[in-house]
Design a protein around this motif. Structure first.
Motif: not given
Lengths: 404, 295, 324
Positions: B33-37, B43-50, B100-103
């Motif tokens: 998550l930190a790398v992506i942000f 802000i990758n909310f899909a992290h948990g799903a992946l 980036h809130l849209y992301g």
């Protein structure tokens, strides 16, 4: 002349309408469950299938009855459950609500069903309050409750030598109730509770709590939780060598689908109480085979789903005895309490005045992988608890319907 | 054995070690998550799903293709990384330049889709995945029994975290990545393909999540909702560590594991919530996070 | 987070508001809501109205002040618990329970706002999330909430002593009145001098400060107002549904209100109403589809972010080149 024709026509119409009402043979059954998350495999679509099977097996269609089964997902939210149930009664004209796992939702819809004078046949929820403080003349609690589970497992294990206990309890009302009821059973049987730890709901990692349980040196570790919490705890317990170290794991609420999800390697030796197992006798086997063939995933029925079948069957028998649908929930429930229950699923039993359906309970133990002959062949029956001892005695009941 | 604050030191060490092990998970998850942000401002909310998809991948590799855990450790992140690249190329790229809130909202929607689909096909009870034979059993450390697998988790996570940190902070590739975030136009002028770097970074970040998923599969039940429980905790870790800082997430992840472990001993009901208390305090005192560069 | 004027911010409506357009749409909306119970199930409509008020109050903060809160569920849920407890255990009449609960939510808003306002952007959002999680934990532990069983069988009573709320139609019009009151209050706030300052702060906070405005106080005031109106929605919802549960304080509820506002149109005054009705309708009428509801919600999120960033009302307004 015109007026008299009108009067005759009106009278005929009224007579026809009156007779149609008196002959109301329409029934709508609503299966309200968790279709998508924690309890979906325990109740969910399987409960709908069970209800449909009961409708077919009742033979009522041949007698001119029109029976429909609908289903909805309460998503484990009390307000969604209440909203669905209200809509079912006001708009869809549903007569009876079945299943409803999740005690919070069950208690919430219990009130609405009483208010609207419909019928509640709860099979999925654990809270013994449904036949205790929250009992109503419209509600029957069919399959199990926390008292029966706690009593069965707590009593049997303590008497069998597991006289010191440590609890891992889910930090919510249901977990607390399960722990309380089991503590009562354990102390009554002469055992002692050495300690308890409350974990947040949906904890992925139990290592810390299991370590505390290990350090307590209690002979039995009671898991007062359900669903994913129980399966995670069991899996991690085997990882930490808890059972190899001599402590017994007692799951206080476990279903066959949980054992299936864990696999026998992780769950072997687990002891718990249930009121139904698909492989107990020819009757249960026949029902379960038919059920599994209708399920998308081929699962055998859990006790919750079997309970839905049994409850709907008995409900339809009561309606048949009444002759038509009286649109009066309390009346139908009263009739159901009058008639003894006897089916291939739960055996002989009866429904008490507090709405509690009484039948035997069983102490099961999970087989070792070497003992199992195939998928779903998971349980050994360790003990049978007769119907009159399995549930909370009426003398201890706080239900206002019980005459003291 | 002197009882310290009500429990013996022996038991306390045991709990601390367990806390560190959990911390390793948090660190690994929040690393992606930190790398992506840090690199992409997403802000990758899909992290948990992946993460969950990574665990399921391991399950399928074992049950459909007979490939065991060791293969899964490599193949599963690759598969999910590929999925991440597809997601970035088709959807996230269109949001470049927007708030980036849209992301965040987009990835939140993706998380709902992924989780919903898996729930529909796999129910909710979860599937079993066994600990690989080479890592079963455990060692008695004196103050507790440590399963070998847990020891492996902590060592492996540390290696991966440090390798990632090294790659980003100390190598040329990492330097390009960091430069590309700060000034994409200028880096492009040097002939470096910035959009491709962005895509690959996203893929790498989610591959890390999948790796954490494979690590988790033998000890937690493989369930569709296994990521949903983690995601906001992981967020909190990243925020506390400092949203652009790789080392921050790693250190905070381990630290949080320790603090959570202690909370489980003294006030277990609050073990889920203590992270948020810390996050609120950190945000009020040091808004850029413990290691973050000020915005 | 740096102020990046080149990128499209999440909030600004471009055209200036035209009072005439707004009045017309408002009349259409009110007329539709007045006759709605003849066509749709009133219970569902009441829930939709409560969520619509929730979304409007949330939009006040995000659309017009530019503060995206991830923790607004804490106001909805705690007001629900207060109102349920006050009506059931203290036995107060419904109107007093609702008002007291809304004020209670306002107080919580004051405390949490004072802490959260000190940071901007994503950090503000994260603090609201953290505070909301702590409130969730408190609600889980506090004995008066009964944990996950929630507070059940909340009495509906008689509003003002004579309006019988147990009658569904009567209750509907009372809820509609509350909703319209809240909606008009928000409209008044937006179109007042106070509202202009808020919009100025959203556009360029340093400039507002340089003009002498104590922006923190204005932001806090907006936060508290938003919290109180959300509390009003939550308190009413508890009386309508006759229960208060943990779902309303869970962080996914905060996510739902973001979804409703996004679908309807951020920064438009009617958007959240439409968004709320769409989402609640979807949840109710697709309840039979179980798992697919989550997937569909996800697809809508994704579609909105990629293609319909202005939301339903925003797109309509853009098409007609008006501001709604």
């Amino acid at each position: 002349m015109k007026t008299s024709v009108a009067i005759v026509a009106l009278a005929a119409a009224l007579a026809w309408a009156g007779s149609a009402a008196a002959q109301n043979k329409n029934v709508k059954i609503g299966s309200l469950s968790d279709q998508s998350s924690l309890y979906a495999d325990i109740g969910g679509p399987g409960s709908t299938v069970a209800a449909q099977m009961a409708v077919e097996d009742s033979g009522m269609a041949a007698k001119g009855w029109k029976i429909e089964v609908i289903a909805a997902d309460h998503q484990n939210k009390p307000d969604v459950g209440v909203s669905i149930v209200r809509q079912w009664f006001d708009v869809e004209k549903v007569d009876v609500v079945v299943d409803v796992p999740n005690s919070g939702v069950a208690l919430a819809v219990n009130n609405v069903i009483k208010e609207k004078n419909k019928v509640f046949l709860n099979s999925g929820a654990g809270t013994s309050d449904l036949t205790n403080k929250a009992c109503t003349p419209n509600t029957i609690h069919w399959t199990y409750d926390t008292y029966a589970l706690a009593n069965g497992t707590g009593n049997a294990l303590t008497k069998g030598g597991g006289d010191t206990w440590f609890f891992l309890t889910a930090d919510y009302a249901f977990g607390a109730a399960l722990e309380r009821d089991t503590t009562n059973a354990v102390t009554k049987a002469g055992g002692k509770v050495l300690g308890t730890v409350r974990h947040p709901l949906n904890s992925p990692d139990f290592s810390s709590f299991l370590l505390q349980a290990q350090n307590s040196k209690a002979k039995v570790i009671g898991l007062a939780n359900a669903g994913g919490d129980t399966t995670n705890a069991v899996k991690q317990a085997s990882e930490f060598g808890i059972t190899q170290g001599g402590q017994t794991l007692a799951a206080l609420l476990l279903f066959i689908t949980d054992v299936h999800a864990l696999g026998l390697n992780a769950s072997q030796g687990l002891t718990f109480t249930e009121t139904f197992y698909w492989d107990m006798n020819d009757g249960t086997r026949a029902f379960s085979k038919k059920f599994a063939s209708r399920m998308k995933n081929g699962n055998v029925p859990t006790m919750v789903q079997a309970g839905v079948y049994s409850a709907v069957l008995h409900y339809l028998k009561a309606l048949d005895a009444l002759g038509s649908n009286p649109n009066d929930g309390a009346k139908v429930v009263a009739k159901m309490k009058e008639m003894p229950v006897d089916d291939a699923i739960f055996g002989k039993g009866n429904i008490r005045e507090d709405g509690r359906n009484i039948h035997p309970a069983y102490l099961f133990q999970v087989k070792k992988p070497s003992e199992s002959k195939g998928p779903w062949d998971y349980y050994i029956t360790k003990a049978t608890i007769p119907a009159d001892q399995a549930f909370r005695p009426l003398s201890e009941s706080e239900c206002p319907l019980v005459k003291k | 054995m002197i009882p310290l604050l009500g429990i013996s030191t022996q038991a306390l060490f045991g709990q601390l070690l367990l806390g560190l092990i959990n911390g390793a998970f948090y660190a690994l998850l929040s690393l992606g998550l930190a790398v992506i942000f840090g690199m992409l401002n997403i802000i990758n909310f899909a992290h948990g799903a992946l993460y969950m998809v990574g665990a399921f991948c391991a399950y399928f590799l074992l049950n459909l293709l007979g490939l065991n855990y060791w293969f899964a450790l490599i193949i599963s992140p690759l598969v999910v990384g590929l999925l991440g690249i597809v997601i970035e190329r088709t959807m996230l790229q269109r949001l470049a330049g927007l708030d980036h809130l849209y992301g965040l909202l987009l990835t939140f929607g993706l998380a709902l889709i992924i989780q919903g689909v898996f729930q529909n096909y796999f129910g909710s009870s979860g599937l079993p995945y066994a600990i690989p034979r080479e890592l079963t059993g455990g060692t008695n450390l004196g103050f507790m029994f440590l399963p070998n697998y847990r020891g492996w988790v902590i060592i492996f996570s540390l290696i991966v975290c440090l390798a990632t940190w090294f790659m980003i902070e100390k190598t040329r590739l990492g330097a390009y990545l960091r430069a590309a975030t700060e000034n994409p136009a200028l880096v492009r002028a040097f002939g470096i393909n910035v959009p491709r770097m962005v895509t690959l970074t996203y893929g790498f970040g989610v591959a890390l999540a999948a790796l954490a998923g494979v690590l988790a599969a033998p000890i937690n039940q493989v369930r569709p909702l296994m990521g949903a429980d983690f995601i906001i905790v992981v967020f909190a870790v990243v925020v506390i560590g400092g949203m652009g800082s790789i080392m921050g997430s790693i250190v905070t992840g381990f630290m949080l594991g320790l603090i959570e472990g202690l909370t489980k001993v003294f006030y277990p009901e609050a073990s889920n919530t203590v992270i948020f208390v810390i996050m609120a305090i950190v945000l009020l005192v040091r808004p850029a996070g413990l290691f973050g560069r000020t915005a | 987070m740096s102020v990046d004027t080149a990128s499209e911010t999440i909030t600004a409506p471009v055209e200036a508001a035209h009072p005439r357009d707004e009045q017309v749409v408002f009349l259409i909306m009110t007329a539709a809501l007045l006759v709605a119970p003849l066509f749709a199930y009133p219970f569902f409509l009441m829930q939709a109205l409560c969520f619509a008020l929730f979304a409007c109050a949330f939009n006040l903060l995000v659309g017009y002040v530019g503060l995206l809160s991830f923790g607004h569920a804490m106001f909805l849920g705690s007001a629900g618990y207060f109102s349920a407890h006050i009506a059931k255990v203290w036995g107060w009449p419904p109107e007093l329970a609702i008002i007291a609960a809304a004020l209670g939510a306002g107080v919580i808003g004051l405390i949490t706002g004072a802490l959260a306002i000190r940071r901007q952007g994503i950090y503000f959002s994260m603090i609201t999330l953290a505070l909301s999680q702590m409130i969730y934990f408190f609600c889980l532990q506090a004995p008066f909430t009964h944990g996950e069983d929630g507070i059940q069988a909340v009495p509906q009573g008689k509003m003002l002593g004579f309006i019988n709320l147990s009658n569904q139609m009567t209750m509907y019009y009372v809820v509609l009145a509350i909703f319209l009151f809240g909606f008009l209050a928000i409209h008044r706030i937006i179109n007042s001098p106070f509202g202009e300052i808020l919009k100025a702060i959203r556009e360029n906070e340093p400039r507002a400060i340089s003009l002498g405005y104590k922006t923190d106080r204005y932001k806090l005031a907006a936060f508290v107002l938003s919290a109180t109106l959300v509390g009003l929605a939550g308190a009413t919802k508890a009386i309508v549904a006759q229960n208060a549960s943990l779902t309303d304080v869970h962080w996914t509820m905060s996510g739902e209100v973001v979804l409703m506002t996004l679908v309807g149109g951020l920064g438009t005054i009617f958007g959240p109403v439409v968004g709320a009705f769409v989402i609640v309708a979807m949840q109710n009428y697709l309840a039979g589809f179980g798992q697919w509801v989550t997937v569909i919600q996800g697809v809508i999120f994704v579609a909105c972010v990629l293609a319909f960033r202005r939301g339903i009302v925003g797109e309509i307004a853009h098409f007609f080149k008006r501001s709604l």
